[in-house]
Design a protein around this motif. Structure first.
Motif, PDB file in Angstrom:
ATOM      1  N   MET A 173      30.874  47.115  27.029  1.00 54.02           N
ATOM      2  CA  MET A 173      30.825  47.277  28.480  1.00 54.02           C
ATOM      3  C   MET A 173      31.940  48.206  28.930  1.00 54.02           C
ATOM      4  O   MET A 173      33.080  48.086  28.491  1.00 54.02           O
ATOM      5  N   ASP A 174      31.628  49.125  29.805  1.00 52.51           N
ATOM      6  CA  ASP A 174      32.607  50.056  30.343  1.00 52.51           C
ATOM      7  C   ASP A 174      33.385  49.352  31.450  1.00 52.51           C
ATOM      8  O   ASP A 174      32.931  49.251  32.583  1.00 52.51           O
ATOM      9  N   MET A 175      34.568  48.848  31.110  1.00 52.67           N
ATOM     10  CA  MET A 175      35.357  48.086  32.067  1.00 52.67           C
ATOM     11  C   MET A 175      35.982  48.980  33.145  1.00 52.67           C
ATOM     12  O   MET A 175      36.397  48.499  34.188  1.00 52.67           O
ATOM     13  N   GLU A 176      36.039  50.296  32.911  1.00 51.98           N
ATOM     14  CA  GLU A 176      36.616  51.196  33.897  1.00 51.98           C
ATOM     15  C   GLU A 176      35.773  51.284  35.163  1.00 51.98           C
ATOM     16  O   GLU A 176      36.250  51.716  36.205  1.00 51.98           O
ATOM     17  N   GLN A 177      34.511  50.870  35.077  1.00 52.67           N
ATOM     18  CA  GLN A 177      33.653  50.936  36.255  1.00 52.67           C
ATOM     19  C   GLN A 177      34.127  50.003  37.367  1.00 52.67           C
ATOM     20  O   GLN A 177      33.787  50.195  38.525  1.00 52.67           O
ATOM     21  N   TRP A 178      34.914  49.005  37.022  1.00 54.60           N
ATOM     22  CA  TRP A 178      35.369  48.048  38.031  1.00 54.60           C
ATOM     23  C   TRP A 178      36.553  48.571  38.821  1.00 54.60           C
ATOM     24  O   TRP A 178      36.878  48.066  39.879  1.00 54.60           O
ATOM     25  N   GLY A 179      37.256  49.558  38.303  1.00 56.00           N
ATOM     26  CA  GLY A 179      38.399  50.111  39.014  1.00 56.00           C
ATOM     27  C   GLY A 179      39.647  49.258  38.883  1.00 56.00           C
ATOM     28  O   GLY A 179      39.680  48.266  38.163  1.00 56.00           O
ATOM     29  N   ASP A 180      40.667  49.651  39.586  1.00 59.51           N
ATOM     30  CA  ASP A 180      41.962  48.973  39.538  1.00 59.51           C
ATOM     31  C   ASP A 180      41.928  47.745  40.454  1.00 59.51           C
ATOM     32  O   ASP A 180      41.865  47.867  41.664  1.00 59.51           O
ATOM     33  N   TYR A 205      47.106  42.333  35.274  1.00 54.15           N
ATOM     34  CA  TYR A 205      46.251  43.235  34.514  1.00 54.15           C
ATOM     35  C   TYR A 205      44.884  43.345  35.185  1.00 54.15           C
ATOM     36  O   TYR A 205      44.355  42.370  35.690  1.00 54.15           O
ATOM     37  N   SER A 206      44.326  44.541  35.126  1.00 47.93           N
ATOM     38  CA  SER A 206      42.992  44.784  35.659  1.00 47.93           C
ATOM     39  C   SER A 206      42.028  45.001  34.495  1.00 47.93           C
ATOM     40  O   SER A 206      42.431  45.351  33.382  1.00 47.93           O
ATOM     41  N   ALA A 207      40.740  44.805  34.737  1.00 47.01           N
ATOM     42  CA  ALA A 207      39.731  44.963  33.690  1.00 47.01           C
ATOM     43  C   ALA A 207      39.678  46.391  33.159  1.00 47.01           C
ATOM     44  O   ALA A 207      39.329  46.610  32.001  1.00 47.01           O
ATOM     45  N   ASP A 208      40.033  47.363  33.970  1.00 49.27           N
ATOM     46  CA  ASP A 208      39.980  48.757  33.530  1.00 49.27           C
ATOM     47  C   ASP A 208      41.225  49.185  32.762  1.00 49.27           C
ATOM     48  O   ASP A 208      41.356  50.328  32.374  1.00 49.27           O
TER      49      ASP A 208
END
Length: 149
Positions: free
Chosen positions: A26-33, A134-137
């Motif tokens: 899963m591309d976690m960067e899609q959720w943003g900061d 921490y953030s998901a991205d």
């Protein structure tokens, strides 16, 4: 008949073998900061001997009832630019024997420099604590939580 059953088993085995390709991450960067704190609340535990929970031990004794009471006033003042959360302790309350809850959308909150773990009763008389959220991205922000009265 036996050949068709064997063929069926072989077909199912081969189909299941080739359908097990590696999964795509899963591309976690899609959720943003999302490494931001939304609120901080201070609490203490109140224990009353007259209150009993509906839980019994094998020897027939009951558990003493304990409840969490909020001892901070309103919501915390959040500065998302400088990453500072300021929470006000109610008048008449002490900094010892209390804990705090951190509300956030991050994936993890890590205490820094000996800060107490959130949700655990502690001595908060130091008044200032630092945490890394921490953030998901993969983004992180180091937050300062100030407790004032």
């Amino acid at each position: 008949m036996k050949n068709s059953i064997k063929f069926g088993f072989i077909f199912l085995f081969m189909a299941s073998l080739f359908s097990c390709d590696p999964r795509i991450g899963m591309d976690m960067e899609q959720w943003g900061d999302n490494a931001f704190i939304n609120n901080v609340q201070l609490f203490k535990l109140e224990t009353k001997d007259g209150v009993k929970l509906e839980e019994y031990y094998a020897d027939g004794t009951t558990v003493t009832g304990t409840r969490r009471i909020t001892v901070s006033s309103g919501t915390a003042e959040i500065d998302e630019v400088n990453f500072i959360a300021t929470v006000t302790l109610n008048a008449g309350e002490t900094f010892t024997g209390i804990g705090f809850l951190i509300y956030h959308y991050g994936t993890k909150v890590e205490p820094l420099y000996g800060a107490p773990v959130a949700g655990i009763i502690n001595d908060l008389s130091a008044g200032t604590f630092q945490y890394r959220v921490y953030s998901a991205d993969g983004a992180t922000h180091d937050w300062t939580i100030n407790i004032v009265q």
